[in-house]
Scaffold this active site. Structure first.
Site, PDB file in Angstrom:
ATOM      1  CB  THR A   1      53.918  94.612  38.514  1.00  0.00           C
ATOM      2  OG1 THR A   1      54.955  95.995  39.528  1.00  0.00           O
ATOM      3  CG2 THR A   1      53.133  93.771  38.914  1.00  0.00           C
TER       4      THR A   1
ATOM      5  CE  LYS B   1      56.276  98.883  43.025  1.00  0.00           C
ATOM      6  NZ  LYS B   1      55.563  97.257  42.751  1.00  0.00           N
ATOM      7  CB  THR B   2      63.248  97.326  42.239  1.00  0.00           C
ATOM      8  OG1 THR B   2      62.314  97.853  43.200  1.00  0.00           O
ATOM      9  CG2 THR B   2      64.258  97.400  43.036  1.00  0.00           C
TER      10      THR B   2
ATOM     11  CD  GLU C   1      39.253  69.994  43.465  1.00  0.00           C
ATOM     12  OE1 GLU C   1      38.507  70.732  41.867  1.00  0.00           O
ATOM     13  OE2 GLU C   1      39.176  70.483  44.169  1.00  0.00           O
TER      14      GLU C   1
END
Length: 494
Positions: free
Chosen positions: A110, A112-113, A334
């Protein structure tokens, strides 16, 4: 400057001289190896690698807050905390205690770094990064020494570069800062955590270099309470998955250096990527560019982005080919999902695919106009209906069901459990923990049975339409949502 080269030359020359003199040099070699081993293990015990290693970031980051999309709330909280570092005079005038630590909490990928790097850029600070695992060793005292080295190095580098502040970023801090006294805790872990607490307590606003500790985790429940008290990590900033507006911002950032075709609509891609993190969206843009390169295209076309979504979610197409009978069953399954999805919410089908990817033999990808955070009873029942539709379609068309519906059944039972826990079942408001298992099972079965009967009644009326779509899907292997809806209009009974 050439100390090592000179020393090596002397050793080689001395060895050659001893051999020339006929002296046995093996004892000297064993003795040197023994001394070297002692020095090596002693170095490992005393702290091993230094934080001055080349891979450490020790310069001001070039990432700015404007380069991060989809995290407006987190950026605003972070920007307010960083003002305390930038405006020292206002802090002193108002008697504000500067923040020592900021904890970034959120799912992986997300940003953070990136937020930590942007914080260093915003405050014109030196940026040092480390991981919580780098402080955990089997030798007592090693982790504590590395904590001291990290804080000391941050101040030293800031002074050398003429900076007044430094940002220390510790990723995966739950490894270093886990709760003390638990089963996985030991003396080395506790000493390392204690040293971090001591270093944070020692931070003062009147130092020549101001330090800010930014930590990141996706498991805040594992952290020791001593870390989270005021005066250490003063702010906890939630870095959550981006909403539709945030996804659109992130897509715009990651495609600004990529040639997009004029008919590419990023808003449609943002609609189709609910639950994607920033890392997922970056990968999506990159995969779309790779697909364009494979086709020797000079621009990224809409179908490249749609295919990239499928690849990020499901993985690459597999070489394994099911038998014609299995492929027909997969397609029937499907189509059942797609019919109930489109009937429950028109426009929700993004693609139908019967080409195997990862662990999925086929899949229907759905989209929605807006992110949903709360579900009503009708919405939950519609989700259950879509989940059960594949198995019911198999039963109606082929006369029996298969094991391919096991994941659908797991999803349906979890949704039924949410209905009960939300007080929306015939039981009314109940405590899920104290509910007898037999009563829980019977109530869930009642919910699923009612929805299954509804699904069967709907699919019976759509059998002719499903049969025509089946032939086309088996031939093309995939249909877009628009193609599927056009077929529904063509085959819609008058």
């Amino acid at each position: 400057m050439y100390t090592k080269e000179i020393a090596a030359g002397i050793v080689i020359a001395l060895t050659a001289f001893l051999v020339w003199q006929g002296i046995n040099i093996l004892p000297f070699i064993f003795f040197a190896a023994f001394i070297g081993a002692i020095l090596y293990f002693n170095n490992m015990r005393q702290g091993g690698k230094s934080f001055a290693a080349p891979h450490k970031e020790t310069t001001v980051s070039v990432v700015s807050l404007d380069d991060i999309g989809g995290q407006d709330v987190a950026k605003n909280e972070l920007r307010e905390a960083l003002e305390f570092i930038k405006d020292v005079e206002s802090i002193k005038r108002l008697g504000i205690r500067p923040l020592k630590g900021i904890l970034l909490n959120g799912p992986p990928g997300t940003g953070k770094t990136l937020l930590a790097k942007a914080a260093a850029h915003y405050t014109d600070s030196v940026f040092l990064a480390a991981s919580g695992s780098e402080f955990v060793e089997m030798y007592v005292g090693v982790g504590a020494k590395r904590i001291r080295q990290l804080f000391s190095q941050a101040k030293t580098i800031a002074r050398k570069q003429g900076k007044q502040s430094a940002v220390i970023f510790i990723d995966e801090i739950e490894i270093l800062g886990g709760k003390r006294g638990e089963a996985n805790s030991h003396m080395e872990h506790e000493q390392t955590l204690n040293e971090l607490l001591v270093q944070m307590d020692g931070l003062a606003s009147d130092e020549t270099v101001r330090l800010l500790i930014i930590a990141a985790t996706n498991r805040p429940d594992m952290l020791d309470p001593a870390l989270l008290r005021p005066g250490r990590f003063d702010r906890q900033v939630k870095v959550d998955l981006p909403d539709k507006k945030g996804r659109l911002q992130i897509l715009a950032l990651h495609t600004r250096n990529k040639p997009l075709a004029e008919d590419v609509c990023l808003e449609e891609i943002a609609d189709a990527t609910m639950g994607f993190s920033g890392a997922h969206l970056e990968s999506l843009a990159n995969e779309a560019a790779i697909l364009a390169l494979r086709e020797d295209q000079h621009q990224i076309l809409p179908h490249h982005l749609r295919s990239a979504i499928d690849k990020v979610i499901m993985g690459e197409k597999l070489d394994r080919l099911p038998s014609p009978e299995e492929k027909q069953r997969i397609a029937v399954h499907e189509i059942g999902h797609a019919l109930l999805s489109e009937i429950s919410k028109p426009g929700s089908v993004a693609t139908i695919n019967v080409a195997s990817r990862s662990n999925a033999l086929g899949y229907v990808r759905q989209t929605q106009e807006n992110d949903i955070y709360l579900y009503t009873l009708d919405q939950l029942k519609k989700k259950i209906a879509v989940a059960l539709a594949g198995a019911v379609a198999e039963e109606l068309t082929l006369g029996n069901r298969s094991t391919g519906a096991s994941n659908d059944f797991n999803q349906a039972t979890e949704l039924a459990k949410q209905i009960i826990q939300g007080g929306m079942s015939s039981l009314g408001i109940v405590s899920a923990d104290s509910l007898p298992p037999e009563l829980l099972h019977s109530t869930m079965s009642e919910i699923l049975r009612d929805v299954e009967n509804y699904v069967r009644s709907v699919l019976i009326t759509q059998q002719e339409t499903a049969a025509k779509i089946l032939d086309i899907l088996l031939d093309k292997e995939s249909l877009t949502g628009d193609e599927f809806r056009n077929m529904l209009q063509i085959n819609k009974p008058s």
